[in-house]
Design a protein around this motif. Structure first.
Motif, PDB file in Angstrom:
ATOM      1  N   ASP A 136      62.499  32.385  68.945  1.00 51.79           N
ATOM      2  CA  ASP A 136      61.508  32.326  70.024  1.00 51.79           C
ATOM      3  C   ASP A 136      60.436  33.405  69.884  1.00 51.79           C
ATOM      4  O   ASP A 136      59.244  33.132  70.092  1.00 51.79           O
ATOM      5  N   ILE A 167      58.124  32.467  67.058  1.00 50.59           N
ATOM      6  CA  ILE A 167      57.276  31.344  67.479  1.00 50.59           C
ATOM      7  C   ILE A 167      56.133  31.838  68.352  1.00 50.59           C
ATOM      8  O   ILE A 167      54.971  31.434  68.193  1.00 50.59           O
ATOM      9  N   GLN A 219      54.042  22.626  68.110  1.00 50.69           N
ATOM     10  CA  GLN A 219      55.283  23.184  67.577  1.00 50.69           C
ATOM     11  C   GLN A 219      56.234  22.089  67.116  1.00 50.69           C
ATOM     12  O   GLN A 219      56.410  21.072  67.787  1.00 50.69           O
ATOM     13  N   GLN A 251      52.203  31.427  67.415  1.00 51.53           N
ATOM     14  CA  GLN A 251      51.307  30.678  68.293  1.00 51.53           C
ATOM     15  C   GLN A 251      50.136  31.540  68.760  1.00 51.53           C
ATOM     16  O   GLN A 251      48.980  31.122  68.714  1.00 51.53           O
ATOM     17  N   GLY A 276      55.921  26.657  63.585  1.00 53.33           N
ATOM     18  CA  GLY A 276      57.356  26.794  63.806  1.00 53.33           C
ATOM     19  C   GLY A 276      58.146  25.996  62.790  1.00 53.33           C
ATOM     20  O   GLY A 276      59.233  25.491  63.080  1.00 53.33           O
TER      21      GLY A 276
END
Length: 383
Positions: free
Chosen positions: A214, A217, A195, A221, A167
């Motif tokens: 978001d 991210i 993060q 992930q 991130g």
């Protein structure tokens, strides 16, 4: 008399070459006035003051964090660990971790740490991408990060961790995967993968960089987690991945609500009274100058308090539920001294909502609960 939980020792070395713009730890840029000898002496005086809190107990793990502990010479770390061993009972299989910055890595220094008794390194890489490292204010580049891992192996560290962040400003999924692939090529036994967040009182919080949204991210992930699992790194905690048998024992003790002494500027400790079961926390003054001036005397204690019974359920759960495996139901009463019934209202609500499950005598988050841990913990406030 209660059987207290395992005991660890955290040692804080507060200096680094320069403060990173995202860092909210108690760290300070080093200057020529920093005396390793004076600080090691202060650490041992601080430990002497805390010794009554650990009477009769064995230390299972030591973690030397910062700041940048690898700024200190191997001779200073050797003196420090020798002083600790003279004062405390250490487990025969003790895990001793030292944090290292690739920008301060040297073969001879790593070999000296290993000879001093350090048996686990945690290397703060953060990224292998030159542009991202510059944005993060790191003092090392890609090649230094790679060389630090090689030096760790050559110095005899069979067990070492690499810290990676995701991130990052303008980071893409492809860039994050390259970071993971590079890390995997170095064969660490453990990876911390977490993060980047904008913490208060940091330069990034005051001047926010352009971070991925978001959805981006979530994609980063998920893709990186899948790659890590494919290569044998099991995610055992929210941000920790390890090969079999290589989980970080010191951090596990935190997450399992164990006890720990904390020495050094700003260090925190948590101790369980073996007679009453009451849990106390205390911390040292944050600024290194004040700590050096008062180490070993009451004036070095920045504060202390007790964890009240009403706070224990959330305190216990906010650690244990970070673990993929959760906790045995019996552990709650053993660690807190409270009856399991004090968990029931929130527990039943979470089970009905599909956030927590009971399985083989353990309580753990479901995948949904793990991804929304704050929402889980809110249901136990006031339990």
């Amino acid at each position: 008399m209660l059987h207290p939980p395992p005991l660890g020792l955290y040692i804080h070395i507060p200096w680094c070459v320069r403060k990173c713009p995202y860092c909210d730890f108690n760290s300070h840029a080093a200057n020529d006035s920093v005396s390793e000898q004076a600080y090691v002496s202060a650490l041992l005086a601080d430990l002497d003051q805390d010794l009554p809190l650990a009477a009769g107990r064995t230390v299972e793990t030591i973690f030397i964090g910062g700041g940048t502990p690898s700024l200190f010479s191997a001779l200073s770390i050797d003196e420090l660990l020798e002083g600790v061993a003279q004062r405390l009972a250490l487990a025969p299989d003790i895990e001793i971790t030292l944090e290292a910055n690739p920008g301060t890595a040297e073969s001879a220094r790593f070999e000296g740490y290993r000879a001093a008794g350090v048996n686990r390194l945690s290397i703060g890489v953060q990224s292998f991408d030159e542009a991202h490292l510059q944005r993060l204010g790191r003092i090392h580049g890609r090649e230094e990060a790679i060389n630090a891992a090689y030096m760790a192996r050559e110095a005899g560290f069979e067990n070492f961790n690499l810290d990676l962040m995701f991130g990052l400003p303008d980071q893409t999924t492809e860039q994050a995967l390259v970071d993971i692939e590079t890390a995997l090529s170095l064969k660490p036994t453990h990876l911390s993968f977490y993060q980047l967040t904008l913490e208060p009182n940091t330069l990034f919080h005051k001047y926010p960089p352009p971070l991925p949204g978001d959805e981006a991210i979530w994609e980063i992930q998920g893709a990186c987690q899948r790659l890590l699992v494919e290569h044998g790194y099991a995610q055992y905690e929210v941000s920790a991945y390890a090969q079999a048998g290589r989980r970080c024992r010191h951090n596990l003790n935190y997450w399992q609500f164990g006890d720990y002494l904390g020495i050094g500027a700003g260090a925190h400790g948590k101790l369980t009274d073996p007679i009453t079961g009451r849990i106390a926390r205390r911390w040292k003054v944050r600024h290194p100058t004040l700590f050096l001036e008062h180490a070993g005397r009451p004036a070095s204690i920045g504060g202390h308090d007790f964890v009240e019974p009403a706070e224990l359920p959330v305190e216990f759960l906010m650690n244990h539920l970070r673990l993929r495996e959760g906790f045995p139901e019996a552990a709650y009463a053993e660690r807190t001294g409270l009856d399991n019934q004090t968990l029931q209202p929130g527990l039943n609500e979470c089970i009905e909502a599909g956030l927590i499950e009971r399985c083989d005598g353990r309580i753990r988050c479901t995948e949904t609960g793990w991804n929304f841990l704050d929402n889980v913990l809110e249901r136990f406030l006031g339990s």
